[in-house]
Design a protein around this motif. Sequence first.
Motif, PDB file in Angstrom:
ATOM      1  N   PRO A   1       3.290   7.082  -4.938  1.00 16.43           N
ATOM      2  CA  PRO A   1       3.965   7.097  -6.227  1.00 16.43           C
ATOM      3  C   PRO A   1       3.650   8.373  -6.996  1.00 16.43           C
ATOM      4  CG  PRO A   1       2.050   5.663  -6.284  1.00 16.43           C
ATOM      5  CD  PRO A   1       2.219   6.094  -4.861  1.00 16.43           C
ATOM      6  N   LYS A   2       4.530   8.765  -7.897  1.00 13.12           N
ATOM      7  CA  LYS A   2       4.275   9.959  -8.704  1.00 13.12           C
ATOM      8  C   LYS A   2       2.941   9.854  -9.424  1.00 13.12           C
ATOM      9  CE  LYS A   2       7.474  13.161  -8.679  1.00 13.12           C
ATOM     10  NZ  LYS A   2       7.191  14.564  -8.563  1.00 13.12           N
ATOM     11  N   ARG A   3       2.675   8.659  -9.892  1.00  7.40           N
ATOM     12  CA  ARG A   3       1.378   8.417 -10.507  1.00  7.40           C
ATOM     13  C   ARG A   3       1.074   6.944 -10.357  1.00  7.40           C
ATOM     14  NH1 ARG A   3      -1.264  10.714 -15.866  1.00  7.40           N
ATOM     15  NH2 ARG A   3      -2.960   9.238 -16.132  1.00  7.40           N
TER      16      ARG A   3
ATOM     17  N   MET B   1       0.225  18.780  -0.185  1.00  7.41           N
ATOM     18  CA  MET B   1      -0.569  20.018  -0.196  1.00  7.41           C
ATOM     19  C   MET B   1      -1.748  19.913  -1.163  1.00  7.41           C
ATOM     20  SD  MET B   1       2.345  22.938   0.176  1.00  7.41           S
ATOM     21  CE  MET B   1       1.701  23.953   1.474  1.00  7.41           C
ATOM     22  N   GLN B   2      -1.508  19.336  -2.319  1.00  9.74           N
ATOM     23  CA  GLN B   2      -2.612  19.100  -3.254  1.00  9.74           C
ATOM     24  C   GLN B   2      -3.637  18.158  -2.632  1.00  9.74           C
ATOM     25  OE1 GLN B   2      -0.049  17.526  -6.281  1.00  9.74           O
ATOM     26  NE2 GLN B   2      -0.113  19.378  -7.533  1.00  9.74           N
TER      27      GLN B   2
ATOM     28  N   ILE C   1      -3.196  11.076  -2.250  1.00  6.31           N
ATOM     29  CA  ILE C   1      -1.828  10.585  -2.058  1.00  6.31           C
ATOM     30  C   ILE C   1      -1.620   9.297  -2.845  1.00  6.31           C
ATOM     31  CG2 ILE C   1      -0.271   9.549  -0.349  1.00  6.31           C
ATOM     32  CD1 ILE C   1      -1.352  11.660   1.646  1.00  6.31           C
ATOM     33  N   CYS C   2      -2.615   8.411  -2.804  1.00  8.37           N
ATOM     34  CA  CYS C   2      -2.513   7.157  -3.557  1.00  8.37           C
ATOM     35  C   CYS C   2      -2.494   7.402  -5.061  1.00  8.37           C
ATOM     36  CB  CYS C   2      -3.673   6.237  -3.197  1.00  8.37           C
ATOM     37  SG  CYS C   2      -3.593   5.564  -1.524  1.00  8.37           S
ATOM     38  N   ALA C   3      -3.174   8.456  -5.509  1.00 10.11           N
ATOM     39  CA  ALA C   3      -3.180   8.781  -6.935  1.00 10.11           C
ATOM     40  C   ALA C   3      -1.863   9.389  -7.395  1.00 10.11           C
ATOM     41  CB  ALA C   3      -4.334   9.738  -7.245  1.00 10.11           C
TER      42      ALA C   3
ATOM     43  N   ALA D   1       0.820  -1.214   0.000  1.00  8.90           N
ATOM     44  CA  ALA D   1       0.000   0.000   0.000  1.00  8.90           C
ATOM     45  C   ALA D   1       0.852   1.261   0.000  1.00  8.90           C
ATOM     46  CB  ALA D   1      -0.910   0.006   1.225  1.00  8.90           C
ATOM     47  N   PRO D   2       0.427   2.308  -0.709  1.00  4.90           N
ATOM     48  CA  PRO D   2       1.114   3.602  -0.618  1.00  4.90           C
ATOM     49  C   PRO D   2       0.977   4.237   0.756  1.00  4.90           C
ATOM     50  CG  PRO D   2      -0.287   3.508  -2.571  1.00  4.90           C
ATOM     51  CD  PRO D   2      -0.648   2.333  -1.714  1.00  4.90           C
TER      52      PRO D   2
END
Length: 397
Positions: free
Chosen positions: A270-272, A348-349, A341-343, A142-143
């Motif tokens: 992950p970055k994406r 902050m976003q 965050i998982c996406a 899991a992230p």
Amino acid sequence: MENGNDEKGEAEAVIIGGMVLDIHATPSIPPNPRTTAPGKVQYAAGGVARNIAECVSKLGTKPYMISALGLDMPGNLLLEYWKSAGLSLEGIRMSHEIETPVVCIVFDTEGEPSAAVASVESLERFLTPEWVVQFKRSIASAPIMMVDANLSLPALKMSCQLATEVGTPVWFEPVSVAKSKRIASVAKYVTFASPNEDELISMANSLSNKQKLPTITKNNNTTISSLFQQLKPAIWVLLETGIKVVILTLGSKGVLLCSKGRFNFKHIGPKRNDRSHEIGRRLYDTISQLCPSERFFSALRLEERSSMSPYVVHFPAVECASVVRLTGAGDCLVGGAVASICAGLDVMQSVAVGIAAAKGAVEVETNVPNGYNLDQIAADARSAYLGAKVVFCESTL
């Protein structure tokens, strides 16, 4: 019969904690003691962890829920959404021995809780360390892992130790003032914590050997600067204890994002995340465009400052069309942030998306909206993000 112990596939967000049937009683006139009042009584799927997981699922990330439910009427009602959404049941311990947690909440005519009775003892009894440890593989993949403070101390500690062992960031959700004190046993493992003001003070007092911090005083005219000065000693206790990011919810006054260490505002997941379904990929693409991360990274000159410098950013709340009920707002704020965050979005976003998700929750009677409109989430997140301001950093000293 209890369900199995071997997971299939990869988890995205692991969510550990309570699945609770809420009974909401809302009078249509101010109630009087020792008599009934006309109004509306409704069932609502609840529980902090369950609400967060449902919100996460509606924003494009598959949650892997670890919890405990009875094979009874409340349990069947709570499983309806999980089954209809095609979410995994493998982490949910189910047995005839378990009495599904139920909370009855009586609201006032303004939609604020005025009294509540909770029957949740079975969660601590059956959501055990032995049950949690079976899902180490899902935690490792899991992230992020979110735990709520409904867990017993042994189960809470086991969950956080497992996540730390496999390098998965831990998000601690305090649930209540009384249960927030459980942070004392796991603070060293925690990356994120999301208290409100009262929970923050309680957590700080449980972590500090110094003189107890008093509750804060505020009214509608209290400024963010004044509020921060009152809360700063408690925030500092949490950061000094090792918690990396404190996401302090302030109700209608928004959120204070507090951290110590420049890496903490950057990407945690992950970055994406290519495992996200279409909604998650669209969330990443849309928010990345509307809420450019460079705005804060350049403003704070993070590369020029010590990696251990504390800083605090205030995000305003987003104006609601109407306030129906407030019970699910905090949970949806966490759910929106976790999904983001998982996406692959930065912290902050992710907080901005969380604020947008919370706004959607207060406009409906259920704890979590039946669905989210991505365009509305993006517009509200952009409003919160562009309205955010630094209220403390090293250069302000």
